[in-house]
Design a protein around this motif. Structure first.
Motif, PDB file in Angstrom:
ATOM      1  N   LEU A  41      61.968  48.917  39.242  1.00  0.00           N
ATOM      2  CA  LEU A  41      61.307  47.705  39.743  1.00  0.00           C
ATOM      3  C   LEU A  41      60.010  48.052  40.470  1.00  0.00           C
ATOM      4  O   LEU A  41      59.004  47.350  40.327  1.00  0.00           O
ATOM      5  N   ASN A  42      60.031  49.113  41.237  1.00  0.00           N
ATOM      6  CA  ASN A  42      58.830  49.552  41.942  1.00  0.00           C
ATOM      7  C   ASN A  42      57.748  49.949  40.951  1.00  0.00           C
ATOM      8  O   ASN A  42      56.568  49.624  41.137  1.00  0.00           O
ATOM      9  N   GLU A  43      58.134  50.644  39.890  1.00  0.00           N
ATOM     10  CA  GLU A  43      57.170  51.036  38.856  1.00  0.00           C
ATOM     11  C   GLU A  43      56.585  49.801  38.165  1.00  0.00           C
ATOM     12  O   GLU A  43      55.380  49.718  37.924  1.00  0.00           O
ATOM     13  N   ALA A  44      57.450  48.818  37.863  1.00  0.00           N
ATOM     14  CA  ALA A  44      56.972  47.580  37.241  1.00  0.00           C
ATOM     15  C   ALA A  44      56.031  46.831  38.178  1.00  0.00           C
ATOM     16  O   ALA A  44      55.019  46.272  37.739  1.00  0.00           O
ATOM     17  N   ARG A  45      56.341  46.832  39.477  1.00  0.00           N
ATOM     18  CA  ARG A  45      55.477  46.174  40.461  1.00  0.00           C
ATOM     19  C   ARG A  45      54.115  46.858  40.526  1.00  0.00           C
ATOM     20  O   ARG A  45      53.082  46.204  40.607  1.00  0.00           O
ATOM     21  N   LYS A  46      54.104  48.188  40.477  1.00  0.00           N
ATOM     22  CA  LYS A  46      52.841  48.921  40.486  1.00  0.00           C
ATOM     23  C   LYS A  46      52.019  48.607  39.241  1.00  0.00           C
ATOM     24  O   LYS A  46      50.802  48.423  39.323  1.00  0.00           O
ATOM     25  N   GLN A  47      52.673  48.549  38.078  1.00  0.00           N
ATOM     26  CA  GLN A  47      51.959  48.227  36.842  1.00  0.00           C
ATOM     27  C   GLN A  47      51.402  46.808  36.901  1.00  0.00           C
ATOM     28  O   GLN A  47      50.281  46.559  36.447  1.00  0.00           O
ATOM     29  N   GLN A  48      52.172  45.872  37.460  1.00  0.00           N
ATOM     30  CA  GLN A  48      51.701  44.493  37.580  1.00  0.00           C
ATOM     31  C   GLN A  48      50.505  44.410  38.523  1.00  0.00           C
ATOM     32  O   GLN A  48      49.538  43.696  38.261  1.00  0.00           O
ATOM     33  N   ALA A  49      50.567  45.140  39.630  1.00  0.00           N
ATOM     34  CA  ALA A  49      49.447  45.145  40.578  1.00  0.00           C
ATOM     35  C   ALA A  49      48.197  45.729  39.926  1.00  0.00           C
ATOM     36  O   ALA A  49      47.087  45.208  40.119  1.00  0.00           O
ATOM     37  N   GLU A  50      48.354  46.784  39.143  1.00  0.00           N
ATOM     38  CA  GLU A  50      47.215  47.382  38.440  1.00  0.00           C
ATOM     39  C   GLU A  50      46.642  46.406  37.416  1.00  0.00           C
ATOM     40  O   GLU A  50      45.420  46.257  37.298  1.00  0.00           O
ATOM     41  N   ALA A  51      47.521  45.728  36.690  1.00  0.00           N
ATOM     42  CA  ALA A  51      47.059  44.731  35.714  1.00  0.00           C
ATOM     43  C   ALA A  51      46.319  43.598  36.418  1.00  0.00           C
ATOM     44  O   ALA A  51      45.287  43.116  35.928  1.00  0.00           O
ATOM     45  N   ASN A  52      46.818  43.174  37.578  1.00  0.00           N
ATOM     46  CA  ASN A  52      46.139  42.119  38.339  1.00  0.00           C
ATOM     47  C   ASN A  52      44.766  42.575  38.817  1.00  0.00           C
ATOM     48  O   ASN A  52      43.812  41.794  38.787  1.00  0.00           O
ATOM     49  N   ARG A  53      44.666  43.835  39.264  1.00  0.00           N
ATOM     50  CA  ARG A  53      43.353  44.353  39.678  1.00  0.00           C
ATOM     51  C   ARG A  53      42.383  44.391  38.501  1.00  0.00           C
ATOM     52  O   ARG A  53      41.216  44.023  38.634  1.00  0.00           O
ATOM     53  N   GLU A  54      42.871  44.822  37.345  1.00  0.00           N
ATOM     54  CA  GLU A  54      42.012  44.878  36.160  1.00  0.00           C
ATOM     55  C   GLU A  54      41.554  43.474  35.753  1.00  0.00           C
ATOM     56  O   GLU A  54      40.395  43.272  35.397  1.00  0.00           O
ATOM     57  N   MET A  55      42.481  42.499  35.796  1.00  0.00           N
ATOM     58  CA  MET A  55      42.116  41.130  35.428  1.00  0.00           C
ATOM     59  C   MET A  55      41.128  40.535  36.429  1.00  0.00           C
ATOM     60  O   MET A  55      40.210  39.818  36.041  1.00  0.00           O
ATOM     61  N   ALA A  56      41.291  40.820  37.714  1.00  0.00           N
ATOM     62  CA  ALA A  56      40.355  40.313  38.720  1.00  0.00           C
ATOM     63  C   ALA A  56      38.979  40.919  38.502  1.00  0.00           C
ATOM     64  O   ALA A  56      37.959  40.226  38.606  1.00  0.00           O
ATOM     65  N   LYS A  57      38.929  42.202  38.178  1.00  0.00           N
ATOM     66  CA  LYS A  57      37.647  42.860  37.906  1.00  0.00           C
ATOM     67  C   LYS A  57      37.014  42.269  36.650  1.00  0.00           C
ATOM     68  O   LYS A  57      35.816  41.986  36.627  1.00  0.00           O
ATOM     69  N   LEU A  58      37.812  42.085  35.614  1.00  0.00           N
ATOM     70  CA  LEU A  58      37.307  41.484  34.379  1.00  0.00           C
ATOM     71  C   LEU A  58      36.786  40.075  34.648  1.00  0.00           C
ATOM     72  O   LEU A  58      35.716  39.694  34.181  1.00  0.00           O
ATOM     73  N   PHE A  59      37.531  39.301  35.431  1.00  0.00           N
ATOM     74  CA  PHE A  59      37.142  37.932  35.771  1.00  0.00           C
ATOM     75  C   PHE A  59      35.794  37.921  36.491  1.00  0.00           C
ATOM     76  O   PHE A  59      34.912  37.126  36.170  1.00  0.00           O
ATOM     77  N   ASN A  60      35.627  38.800  37.468  1.00  0.00           N
ATOM     78  CA  ASN A  60      34.385  38.810  38.241  1.00  0.00           C
ATOM     79  C   ASN A  60      33.219  39.430  37.500  1.00  0.00           C
ATOM     80  O   ASN A  60      32.066  39.100  37.771  1.00  0.00           O
ATOM     81  N   ASP A  61      33.485  40.346  36.578  1.00  0.00           N
ATOM     82  CA  ASP A  61      32.403  41.058  35.904  1.00  0.00           C
ATOM     83  C   ASP A  61      32.083  40.529  34.509  1.00  0.00           C
ATOM     84  O   ASP A  61      31.216  41.076  33.838  1.00  0.00           O
ATOM     85  N   MET A  62      32.770  39.480  34.062  1.00  0.00           N
ATOM     86  CA  MET A  62      32.490  38.998  32.703  1.00  0.00           C
ATOM     87  C   MET A  62      31.088  38.389  32.641  1.00  0.00           C
ATOM     88  O   MET A  62      30.593  37.847  33.627  1.00  0.00           O
ATOM     89  N   PRO A  63      30.443  38.487  31.484  1.00  0.00           N
ATOM     90  CA  PRO A  63      29.046  38.037  31.363  1.00  0.00           C
ATOM     91  C   PRO A  63      28.898  36.527  31.159  1.00  0.00           C
ATOM     92  O   PRO A  63      27.850  36.062  30.753  1.00  0.00           O
ATOM     93  N   VAL A  64      29.949  35.786  31.433  1.00  0.00           N
ATOM     94  CA  VAL A  64      29.929  34.333  31.299  1.00  0.00           C
ATOM     95  C   VAL A  64      30.257  33.757  32.674  1.00  0.00           C
ATOM     96  O   VAL A  64      31.217  34.173  33.319  1.00  0.00           O
ATOM     97  N   ALA A  65      29.451  32.806  33.119  1.00  0.00           N
ATOM     98  CA  ALA A  65      29.734  32.149  34.396  1.00  0.00           C
ATOM     99  C   ALA A  65      30.952  31.246  34.209  1.00  0.00           C
ATOM    100  O   ALA A  65      31.061  30.530  33.220  1.00  0.00           O
ATOM    101  N   TYR A  66      31.897  31.314  35.156  1.00  0.00           N
ATOM    102  CA  TYR A  66      33.146  30.560  35.045  1.00  0.00           C
ATOM    103  C   TYR A  66      33.422  29.818  36.338  1.00  0.00           C
ATOM    104  O   TYR A  66      33.220  30.336  37.432  1.00  0.00           O
ATOM    105  N   MET A  67      33.941  28.591  36.172  1.00  0.00           N
ATOM    106  CA  MET A  67      34.357  27.796  37.315  1.00  0.00           C
ATOM    107  C   MET A  67      35.619  27.037  36.940  1.00  0.00           C
ATOM    108  O   MET A  67      35.731  26.527  35.827  1.00  0.00           O
ATOM    109  N   LYS A  68      36.568  26.994  37.846  1.00  0.00           N
ATOM    110  CA  LYS A  68      37.735  26.115  37.696  1.00  0.00           C
ATOM    111  C   LYS A  68      37.548  25.003  38.700  1.00  0.00           C
ATOM    112  O   LYS A  68      37.198  25.246  39.860  1.00  0.00           O
TER     113      LYS A  68
END
Length: 172
Positions: A41-68
């Motif tokens: 479970l700890n390993e899965a939590r670490k992988q999820q946290a890493e995936a969340n960091r990657e998605m947040a970086k992708l979200f902020n660095d994508m070349p398209v302006a985005y707004m919700k």
């Protein structure tokens, strides 16, 4: 001669000792299995946290302006404004002009006079419940943007994607 303590209680002592041994063995096996499950479970939590960091970086660095945005309605149920709930770094730079994330803001405040045009497309998107693609000139920024607005997965929310088309419009 009288029976000794061992002779009198031999079966009880063997049974009690065996019961304690089996109980300790089961407790050991349970704890070993529990530690293994917690480690996975700890390993899965670490992988999820890493995936969340990657998605947040992708979200902020994508070349398209985005707004919700969250749709704001009046008492009659008509859309009056869009409250911006989330935006990426490029949207902030393109429309606000700073890198700091602002407090909650409404699209009418951000777009100024150009909000009326934007609102027409939001109303169209809301009535058809489909994506709308359009170009809009924002006089406050003196820039053209190609915009796609879509209904978000959450109720009463929209997703807006923007790409600067100023250079293309100037060339044409």
């Amino acid at each position: 001669r009288p029976l000794t303590f061992w002779e009198r209680n031999k079966f009880l002592l063997i049974f009690g000792g065996s019961l304690i041994f089996v109980s300790l063995l089961l407790l050991f096996l349970y704890q070993r299995n529990r530690i293994r499950v917690l480690a996975s479970l700890n390993e899965a939590r670490k992988q999820q946290a890493e995936a969340n960091r990657e998605m947040a970086k992708l979200f902020n660095d994508m070349p398209v302006a985005y707004m919700k945005g969250s749709l704001l309605r009046d008492d009659a149920g008509h859309i009056t404004d869009v409250e911006i709930t989330r935006m990426n770094r490029l949207f902030i730079r393109s429309f606000i002009g700073t890198d700091s994330v602002p407090e909650e803001q409404k699209a009418s405040e951000l777009f100024g006079e150009d909000f009326r045009t934007f609102l027409r497309y939001v109303l169209l998107m809301d009535s058809d419940r489909t994506s709308i693609t359009f170009s809009q000139y924002f006089s406050t920024k003196e820039e053209f943007f190609d915009i796609i607005i879509t209904p978000a997965t959450q109720e009463e929310c929209i997703d807006m994607y923007c790409i600067s088309a100023t250079n293309l419009h100037r060339i044409q």
